[in-house]
Design a protein around this motif. Structure first.
Motif, PDB file in Angstrom:
ATOM      1  N   PHE A  28      58.922 -94.708 147.149  1.00 27.93           N
ATOM      2  CA  PHE A  28      57.256 -94.720 146.325  1.00 27.93           C
ATOM      3  C   PHE A  28      58.273 -94.052 144.931  1.00 27.93           C
ATOM      4  O   PHE A  28      57.170 -95.525 143.901  1.00 27.93           O
ATOM      5  CB  PHE A  28      56.572 -94.176 146.857  1.00 27.93           C
ATOM      6  N   ILE A  29      58.358 -93.650 145.036  1.00 20.81           N
ATOM      7  CA  ILE A  29      58.974 -93.501 143.628  1.00 20.81           C
ATOM      8  C   ILE A  29      59.692 -94.405 142.507  1.00 20.81           C
ATOM      9  O   ILE A  29      59.547 -94.538 141.527  1.00 20.81           O
ATOM     10  CB  ILE A  29      59.794 -92.392 143.788  1.00 20.81           C
ATOM     11  N   SER A  30      60.414 -94.207 143.100  1.00 21.31           N
ATOM     12  CA  SER A  30      61.602 -95.516 142.901  1.00 21.31           C
ATOM     13  C   SER A  30      60.511 -96.451 142.525  1.00 21.31           C
ATOM     14  O   SER A  30      60.663 -97.553 141.283  1.00 21.31           O
ATOM     15  CB  SER A  30      62.478 -95.991 143.509  1.00 21.31           C
ATOM     16  N   CYS A  31      59.358 -97.088 143.044  1.00 25.44           N
ATOM     17  CA  CYS A  31      58.730 -98.445 142.908  1.00 25.44           C
ATOM     18  C   CYS A  31      58.030 -98.608 142.022  1.00 25.44           C
ATOM     19  O   CYS A  31      57.801 -99.274 141.115  1.00 25.44           O
ATOM     20  CB  CYS A  31      58.049 -99.062 144.407  1.00 25.44           C
ATOM     21  N   PHE A  32      57.476 -97.396 141.665  1.00 29.80           N
ATOM     22  CA  PHE A  32      56.553 -96.895 140.459  1.00 29.80           C
ATOM     23  C   PHE A  32      57.189 -96.209 139.929  1.00 29.80           C
ATOM     24  O   PHE A  32      56.502 -96.239 138.661  1.00 29.80           O
ATOM     25  CB  PHE A  32      55.952 -95.756 140.402  1.00 29.80           C
ATOM     26  N   ARG A  33      58.933 -96.698 139.595  1.00 31.58           N
ATOM     27  CA  ARG A  33      59.915 -95.979 138.286  1.00 31.58           C
ATOM     28  C   ARG A  33      59.284 -94.481 137.561  1.00 31.58           C
ATOM     29  O   ARG A  33      59.027 -95.180 136.350  1.00 31.58           O
ATOM     30  CB  ARG A  33      59.385 -97.440 137.186  1.00 31.58           C
ATOM     31  N   MET A  34      59.025 -93.891 138.617  1.00 30.08           N
ATOM     32  CA  MET A  34      59.122 -92.363 138.029  1.00 30.08           C
ATOM     33  C   MET A  34      60.308 -92.373 138.606  1.00 30.08           C
ATOM     34  O   MET A  34      60.592 -90.952 138.051  1.00 30.08           O
ATOM     35  CB  MET A  34      58.096 -91.604 139.296  1.00 30.08           C
ATOM     36  N   GLY A  35      61.292 -93.048 138.576  1.00 29.72           N
ATOM     37  CA  GLY A  35      62.917 -92.505 139.399  1.00 29.72           C
ATOM     38  C   GLY A  35      63.488 -93.364 139.960  1.00 29.72           C
ATOM     39  O   GLY A  35      62.850 -94.205 140.498  1.00 29.72           O
ATOM     40  N   ASP A  36      64.550 -93.195 139.943  1.00 31.03           N
ATOM     41  CA  ASP A  36      66.052 -94.345 140.939  1.00 31.03           C
ATOM     42  C   ASP A  36      65.672 -93.177 141.444  1.00 31.03           C
ATOM     43  O   ASP A  36      67.903 -92.797 141.860  1.00 31.03           O
ATOM     44  CB  ASP A  36      66.129 -95.261 140.317  1.00 31.03           C
ATOM     45  N   CYS A  37      65.955 -93.152 143.064  1.00 31.34           N
ATOM     46  CA  CYS A  37      65.981 -91.935 143.611  1.00 31.34           C
ATOM     47  C   CYS A  37      66.172 -92.888 145.218  1.00 31.34           C
ATOM     48  O   CYS A  37      66.592 -92.785 146.511  1.00 31.34           O
ATOM     49  CB  CYS A  37      65.034 -91.366 144.074  1.00 31.34           C
ATOM     50  N   TYR A  38      66.130 -94.292 145.077  1.00 30.70           N
ATOM     51  CA  TYR A  38      66.277 -95.163 146.637  1.00 30.70           C
ATOM     52  C   TYR A  38      67.408 -96.106 146.173  1.00 30.70           C
ATOM     53  O   TYR A  38      68.433 -96.371 147.312  1.00 30.70           O
ATOM     54  CB  TYR A  38      64.828 -96.339 146.677  1.00 30.70           C
ATOM     55  N   THR A  39      67.822 -96.633 145.893  1.00 30.72           N
ATOM     56  CA  THR A  39      68.364 -97.670 145.614  1.00 30.72           C
ATOM     57  C   THR A  39      70.234 -97.382 145.556  1.00 30.72           C
ATOM     58  O   THR A  39      70.644 -98.149 146.153  1.00 30.72           O
ATOM     59  CB  THR A  39      68.953 -98.684 144.599  1.00 30.72           C
ATOM     60  N   THR A  40      70.900 -96.285 145.343  1.00 23.51           N
ATOM     61  CA  THR A  40      71.039 -95.136 145.506  1.00 23.51           C
ATOM     62  C   THR A  40      72.434 -95.196 146.595  1.00 23.51           C
ATOM     63  O   THR A  40      73.342 -95.409 146.959  1.00 23.51           O
ATOM     64  CB  THR A  40      71.629 -94.001 144.798  1.00 23.51           C
ATOM     65  N   ILE A  41      71.304 -95.110 148.139  1.00 21.94           N
ATOM     66  CA  ILE A  41      72.291 -95.269 149.706  1.00 21.94           C
ATOM     67  C   ILE A  41      72.555 -96.788 149.323  1.00 21.94           C
ATOM     68  O   ILE A  41      73.533 -97.047 150.278  1.00 21.94           O
ATOM     69  CB  ILE A  41      70.734 -95.373 150.013  1.00 21.94           C
TER      70      ILE A  41
END
Length: 376
Positions: free
Chosen positions: A146-159
């Protein structure tokens, strides 16, 4: 006047320097005595993988007079009888993005290759262990997405970046079997006024490494594309985020490889665009092979007998093998080379794994690349 329609990121690098100066100086083409510029570009691909892999592609900007002259020359050339280029592996035609130039020898070899791959025990559905489960995404992964989709941070695609990186480091034995150059730890910082230049064979090495990265990015993209087709807006946004970030990650890796290869800093962008064109051809060739030869899935297509193939079809494995031969290995090795056969088996096994993954198992990255057992 100079018209600037919408362009994908990076496309402005193909504009002539005079056009850039014109835009900065706020002067019109008429004031400079130039004919209006026309933008000549092929229509956008229908598949997202084609657009993303294409990057800025091969585009040109020509004035009206030059465009008319070029079109007349092309029409005259097309009407005249010319000998086909025997060295051309594939071309872009009005009918297909990638029009493969198969020879009679290729068509005669395909049935033998199809039987050979069908008999390989590593290419059955049962040979690829199932991974993941049917559990939904946990709250931790959902929150990061959710945070990454709304561009509040990139903490999803790193996995997923870690998943790709696992195939760059710590798998030297596999890379050796497939004749993929090793990824070495090397500084990308060049001293001021450095005169270092790429050594012999550097571009071929970097290009093959780029193809290796691209194969894994393509596998992830194809899976998210299959998931996205019938899902809600939330899942669609998550899949779009994943494919965008993974392609960005790939080209950042390629830039690092070019810097480490002592490519002059002013040439890096041009070399990346060159790599994108090569990767574009590979992705489209693989897309077409699976779309035409495996409409019911990879494992099913590999198990088909010759008599079960539709008219005009060559079999999935031979098509994939040819695409890898013409792109990854630049058509420079024999069709029966061990590394080519093994890379084909490797890619098909990963595709079988991707097709077997459940939606939430994939989006939560509860899986790893399947192992590549030695040939028996």
């Amino acid at each position: 006047h100079l018209d600037r329609p919408w362009l994908p990121p990076g496309a402005f690098s193909s504009l002539p320097m005079a056009a850039v100066a014109l835009r900065r100086g706020r002067r019109t083409a008429a004031q400079l005595g130039w004919a209006p510029l026309q933008r000549h570009v092929a229509p956008p691909p229908a598949r997202p993988s084609q657009w993303l892999a294409a990057g800025s592609g091969a585009r040109s900007f020509r004035c009206s007079a030059a465009a008319r002259a070029a079109e007349a020359a092309e029409a005259q050339s097309a009407s005249s009888e010319q000998q086909p280029n025997q060295d051309m592996k594939w071309d872009i035609s009005p009918e297909r993005w990638v029009d493969v130039k198969w020879t009679d020898g290729d068509r005669q070899r395909f049935p033998l290759e199809h039987a050979k791959f069908r008999a390989d025990p590593r290419l059955t559905a049962s040979s690829v262990p199932p991974q993941g489960d049917d559990d939904p995404m946990d709250w931790n992964t959902t929150t990061r997405a959710f945070i990454s989709c709304f561009r509040m941070g990139d903490c999803y695609t790193t996995i997923f970046e870690d998943l790709v990186y696992d195939r760059l480091a710590g798998c030297d034995e596999l890379l050796e079997r497939l004749r993929i150059p090793m990824f070495e730890e090397k500084s990308v910082v060049q001293p001021m006024h450095s005169k270092a230049v790429p050594g012999e064979g550097t571009y071929e090495r970097v290009r093959r490494q780029t193809y290796w990265i691209s194969l894994h990015i393509w596998l992830l993209h194809i899976k998210q594309h299959a998931i996205q087709e019938g899902e809600s807006l939330w899942v669609s946004a998550l899949c779009a985020l994943l494919t965008r970030r993974m392609f960005e990650y790939e080209w950042n890796l390629v830039k690092g490889l070019l810097h480490a290869a002592d490519v002059p800093i002013m040439s890096v962008t041009g070399e990346v665009l060159d790599m994108q064109e090569f990767v574009f051809g590979l992705c489209v060739a693989l897309d077409d092979a699976f779309k035409e030869e495996a409409p019911r899935g990879c494992a099913h297509a590999l198990a088909l007998e010759d008599s079960e193939l539709e008219s005009g079809r060559s079999g999935l494995a031979p098509r994939v093998k040819y695409a890898l031969w013409a792109n990854v290995y630049s058509g420079a090795i024999a069709h029966d080379a061990d590394e080519l056969y093994e890379l084909t088996v490797y890619l098909l096994r990963q595709r079988i794994l991707m097709e077997s993954l459940q939606r939430d198992a994939f989006l939560s990255r509860r899986f790893n690349w399947t192992e590549h057992p030695p040939r028996s």
